[in-house]
Design an enzyme around this catalytic site. Sequence first.
Site, short mmCIF file in Angstrom:
data_model
loop_
_atom_site.label_atom_id
_atom_site.label_comp_id
_atom_site.label_asym_id
_atom_site.label_seq_id
_atom_site.Cartn_x
_atom_site.Cartn_y
_atom_site.Cartn_z
N ASN A 72 92.57 -12.76 55.60
CA ASN A 72 93.48 -13.09 54.79
C ASN A 72 94.03 -14.60 55.43
O ASN A 72 94.08 -15.51 54.64
CB ASN A 72 94.59 -12.22 54.39
CG ASN A 72 94.07 -11.04 53.40
OD1 ASN A 72 93.04 -11.11 52.92
ND2 ASN A 72 95.08 -10.06 53.26
N HIS A 465 87.30 -17.82 34.56
CA HIS A 465 87.91 -16.54 35.24
C HIS A 465 87.95 -15.38 34.59
O HIS A 465 88.49 -14.37 34.88
CB HIS A 465 89.33 -16.96 35.99
CG HIS A 465 89.63 -16.23 37.04
ND1 HIS A 465 90.79 -15.36 36.80
CD2 HIS A 465 89.27 -15.75 38.16
CE1 HIS A 465 90.93 -14.52 37.81
NE2 HIS A 465 90.09 -14.76 38.67
N ARG A 595 101.79 -7.60 43.61
CA ARG A 595 101.18 -7.36 44.81
C ARG A 595 101.35 -8.36 45.64
O ARG A 595 101.66 -8.17 47.05
CB ARG A 595 99.53 -7.30 44.60
CG ARG A 595 98.87 -6.79 46.06
CD ARG A 595 97.29 -6.87 45.75
NE ARG A 595 96.83 -8.24 46.12
CZ ARG A 595 95.90 -8.96 45.36
NH1 ARG A 595 95.20 -8.18 44.51
NH2 ARG A 595 95.54 -10.22 45.48
N HIS A 623 94.44 -4.96 41.63
CA HIS A 623 93.90 -6.09 41.36
C HIS A 623 94.19 -5.89 39.55
O HIS A 623 93.85 -7.31 39.04
CB HIS A 623 92.61 -6.22 41.48
CG HIS A 623 92.06 -7.48 41.27
ND1 HIS A 623 91.10 -7.50 40.23
CD2 HIS A 623 91.85 -8.71 41.99
CE1 HIS A 623 90.52 -8.79 40.03
NE2 HIS A 623 91.19 -9.69 41.18
#
Length: 735
Positions: A72, A465, A595, A623
């Site tokens: 990350n 997307h 999140r 997600h």
Amino acid sequence: MTTTHTTSKPTAARRVAKKKAAKTAPQALAESLFFSRDESWLRFNLRVLEEAQDATNPLLERVKFLAITASNLDEFVEIRVASLLQRIEEGHNEQQAPDEGGLTLVERLDHVATMLHEFVEAQYTCWNEQLLPALDAEKVRVLRWRDLDGDQQAYAVEFYENEVDPLLTPVTIDPSHPFPRVLNKALCLALLLRHKRKGAVAAATLLGVVTVPRSLPRLVALPQVAEGAQDFILLHELIESQVERMFRGYEVIGKSAFRVTRNSNLYMQEEESRSVLESVRAELHNRRKGDAVRLEIETTAPTEIIERLRTNFELDPWQVFRMDGPVNLSRLMNLYGETNKPALKYPVFKGKKYKLGRKSVDLFDELRQKDVLLHHPFDSYETVEGFVEAAAEDPSVVSIKQTLYRTSADSPMFRALTEAAQSTDVTVVIELMARFDEASNIRWARELEDAGVGVFHGIFGLKTHCKLALLVRRDADGKTRRYAHLGTGNYNPVTARFYTDISFLTSRPEITSAVQSVFRYLTAEAEGEHYEPLLVAPLTMAGDVIALIQREAEHAKAGRKAGIVAKMNALLDRKTVEALYAASQAGVQIDLIVRGMCSLRPGLKGLSETIRVRSIVGRYLEHSRIFSFVNGGEDETYCGSADWMARNLYERCEVLFPVTDEEAGKRLREEILGAYLKDNTKARLLQADGNYVRAPKSGAAFSAQDYFTEMACEPVAETPGKVATKKAGKKEVIS
């Protein structure tokens, strides 16, 4: 001390902007209302690190969480930090309006630099003081060369001679041998060398560089020395032990592993003479050679090596990170994969397969009778795979259209699309600019074209997307119908095993017709008269989302039932946050499950008193995007691909879809959102000061992800919580 931060302010920033203007009243106001996206993201990664520190998690899963924090951080540095540096160097600091936290670019970079060094120190404290001792207790050891016994050293040398040495290219830096091109994030060894022959010139020190081969595993498994033991040596440690053999005639007086992170932003420009595919391919080549942003190097590295590298890469002191352990902790993911100790990992889980109703002969028959809602990975992804594979296997299917953002190299969907193209009309909109998947997407685009698939790349300047698949089928009754899959996750069977996502399959004409309109927009940029009942970005979604929030405020003001529960990856769009603030002031109870990044500041008196924000970090990556509105008692629930961020609402092609089926909507609100709101094990609550605290354990411990896992394994009589409403928009979770 594991890192050095030799200057409290980035000197690169100071060179560009020596003076910082005093904060104005509007800046101070902005800082009080919004959190910075970068600092919010770093706090998210800190929550992931907490999972590595949590002794209640299986040990190898903790190692995996630590590796994830490093991966990350790589992306954050090569995209976000690189962007800050570039904008400052281009002179945007004084002209740029303050960010969401009320700071200028220079001020933001100062804060980010400090947080980065503190975070890296916390990472290596976790590795050295918690994980290494715990691994050793379980007979899993990552050894230094000096710790190997005779048999292990002999094995390691043989491995080096046969597998490693043929791949190495040692370079000594001198007028005839310039500094080699160090690729982005490539692990290298730097050596301080001195000629062994006598003479004044020979007395000078030289720098040697060796790139560690990426094609080899970063952990070399060693012969077992005791029953149940598994020993490893890091590949660069093995190479270090043999450097004298590569640099004969030199004395090695210092050495260290290092890694350089480069600016990895892709800068696209529309050109008539170049296709989007060729533009992306050209930019990928540049990514590997972008400006250096960060230097990671071991704490034991001699100062002379650090300074030579820093000068070569043109870095300021704050951009040097000294690591008290393995450089590139993300490679510890190999330790998780190579260690055969199931007891130190989560139990293997496989999602529950969807069962057709008694009256249904196949999935299409089922969809003519009802919608199907799936919650992955707890519901198996095989149903979605089967839906797409039907394009190749079912002769009644005459057409398929699908978007692809990310997929896997061995995806059965990819194979199904290429096979279907032999007899069926197949159209795929593939997003070439999916970050860090560009190269694989280019390859897939070409392979699909070669197979006869109609491949499009969406609308230039807008990432595609949305997650859509549309099948046209001539059914047994002679009618031609459309069937659609709409989702929150990518068409990637690999990530579907550890991402939580929602899949929605339907034959409702109003939805399938709107999906077809979206595909026409993507392939021809032909805007339809409307896309209802879908919310489509960048066309309608931003305004529609704010209208939905404002509608709840009007309900609350009128004394009707009102409330919002929204689950997403990130919340950053200022207009949306301001609408939420206004709804809170109207009395709407708002629960946000975010999140990652969140710029909204909850719990401020007179502004956001009725807003609660929680983040769930656990075994599975949260997600799914779910948005539920009480709507005066006539609940409306949407799912889709978009977070409430400016890039999703204005810079991407996104879709949110309503779930109008009563049973599916109730499952989303009561079973799924209800469980997340009840979680007191993996949930952290955002405070008004920007920090996160663990949810209070009132009653028995409850983990939403554990609950979903258990429910997938056996029937559960009751749902964990019900999202209910009281008069004037009050809402609570009833256990």
